[in-house]
Design a protein around this motif. Structure first.
Motif, PDB file in Angstrom:
ATOM      1  N   ILE A 273     -10.823 -10.867  -3.023  1.00 22.45           N
ATOM      2  CA  ILE A 273     -10.590 -10.957  -1.575  1.00 22.45           C
ATOM      3  C   ILE A 273      -9.101 -10.813  -1.285  1.00 22.45           C
ATOM      4  N   ASP A 274      -8.256 -11.442  -2.120  1.00 23.94           N
ATOM      5  CA  ASP A 274      -6.798 -11.324  -1.942  1.00 23.94           C
ATOM      6  C   ASP A 274      -6.360  -9.867  -2.005  1.00 23.94           C
ATOM      7  N   GLU A 275      -6.850  -9.153  -3.007  1.00 27.99           N
ATOM      8  CA  GLU A 275      -6.478  -7.749  -3.176  1.00 27.99           C
ATOM      9  C   GLU A 275      -6.988  -6.899  -2.015  1.00 27.99           C
ATOM     10  N   LEU A 276      -8.200  -7.189  -1.565  1.00 23.57           N
ATOM     11  CA  LEU A 276      -8.770  -6.462  -0.435  1.00 23.57           C
ATOM     12  C   LEU A 276      -8.009  -6.767   0.853  1.00 23.57           C
ATOM     13  N   MET A 277      -7.660  -8.022   1.044  1.00 22.08           N
ATOM     14  CA  MET A 277      -6.872  -8.416   2.224  1.00 22.08           C
ATOM     15  C   MET A 277      -5.525  -7.694   2.238  1.00 22.08           C
ATOM     16  N   TRP A 278      -4.897  -7.595   1.064  1.00 21.76           N
ATOM     17  CA  TRP A 278      -3.610  -6.901   0.971  1.00 21.76           C
ATOM     18  C   TRP A 278      -3.760  -5.462   1.468  1.00 21.76           C
TER      19      TRP A 278
ATOM     20  N   GLN B 122     -12.232   5.675  -5.928  1.00 21.11           N
ATOM     21  CA  GLN B 122     -12.120   5.120  -7.280  1.00 21.11           C
ATOM     22  C   GLN B 122     -10.653   4.858  -7.614  1.00 21.11           C
ATOM     23  N   ARG B 123      -9.766   5.788  -7.259  1.00 24.57           N
ATOM     24  CA  ARG B 123      -8.333   5.588  -7.518  1.00 24.57           C
ATOM     25  C   ARG B 123      -7.789   4.391  -6.739  1.00 24.57           C
ATOM     26  N   ILE B 124      -8.201   4.270  -5.490  1.00 25.42           N
ATOM     27  CA  ILE B 124      -7.748   3.126  -4.682  1.00 25.42           C
ATOM     28  C   ILE B 124      -8.258   1.830  -5.308  1.00 25.42           C
ATOM     29  N   PHE B 125      -9.535   1.823  -5.669  1.00 19.01           N
ATOM     30  CA  PHE B 125     -10.138   0.649  -6.293  1.00 19.01           C
ATOM     31  C   PHE B 125      -9.375   0.261  -7.564  1.00 19.01           C
ATOM     32  N   ASN B 126      -9.080   1.239  -8.399  1.00 19.25           N
ATOM     33  CA  ASN B 126      -8.366   0.975  -9.655  1.00 19.25           C
ATOM     34  C   ASN B 126      -6.969   0.415  -9.396  1.00 19.25           C
ATOM     35  N   LYS B 127      -6.297   0.913  -8.368  1.00 21.08           N
ATOM     36  CA  LYS B 127      -4.962   0.399  -8.030  1.00 21.08           C
ATOM     37  C   LYS B 127      -5.046  -1.034  -7.519  1.00 21.08           C
ATOM     38  N   LEU B 128      -6.096  -1.332  -6.760  1.00 18.07           N
ATOM     39  CA  LEU B 128      -6.261  -2.693  -6.241  1.00 18.07           C
ATOM     40  C   LEU B 128      -6.637  -3.675  -7.344  1.00 18.07           C
ATOM     41  N   ASP B 129      -7.394  -3.210  -8.304  1.00 19.44           N
ATOM     42  CA  ASP B 129      -7.865  -4.049  -9.406  1.00 19.44           C
ATOM     43  C   ASP B 129      -6.717  -4.278 -10.394  1.00 19.44           C
TER      44      ASP B 129
END
Length: 155
Positions: free
Chosen positions: A26-31, A10-17
């Motif tokens: 997709i850009d954020e996930l690719m990063w 959840q923390r990783i997801f929140n940082k990516l979002d």
């Protein structure tokens, strides 16, 4: 295998979002994937793989699980491959004439060379052992039959 908890994800997801919309693009996930060196594909390939352009948290967890499982399956395949190579080497020790088959005589000679054949054993004992694992009843062990014999001996 190290696995992250839901709270860590959840923390990783929140940082990516980055824009806080509850979705990871997709850009954020690719990063992230490029940063940790797990995935090296193009964005359009990743989008095709995922079937969408953004992931919500549940999709993100499923994606994470698929990467973990893929890594675990690869590791298992690597171990199986190493085991298979070891079995092929052992098979060659027994296949003295290199014809791809182990006869009862080759079996007995190889075991004797390895110090595993008791003097009280006869050639009939070797034939019996071969016959137990000789599933096609040709009087020889091919690699598959040898593998089954060795797997049975392990258990």
């Amino acid at each position: 295998m190290f696995s992250l908890s839901t709270s860590h994800l959840q923390r990783i997801f929140n940082k990516l979002d980055k824009n806080g919309d509850g979705r990871v693009s997709i850009d954020e996930l690719m990063w992230l994937l490029q940063r940790i060196g797990i995935y090296t594909c193009r964005e359009d390939e990743l989008e095709l793989l995922l079937g969408k352009t953004t992931l919500d948290f549940i999709d993100f967890i499923f994606f994470y699980d698929s990467i973990i499982n893929m890594d675990e399956n690869k590791r298992r395949d690597d171990q199986d491959s190493l085991f298979e190579n070891d079995l092929r080497k052992a098979f060659k020790v027994f296949d003295l004439n290199g014809d791809g088959l182990i006869s009862s005589e080759e079996h007995q000679i190889a075991l004797s060379r390895l110090g595993l054949w008791d003097e009280n054993c006869s050639s009939l004992d070797s034939k019996i052992i071969i016959n137990v694992y000789d599933t096609n009843s040709d009087g020889f062990l091919d690699f598959g039959e040898f593998k089954n014999m060795m797997l049975f001996a392990q258990s």
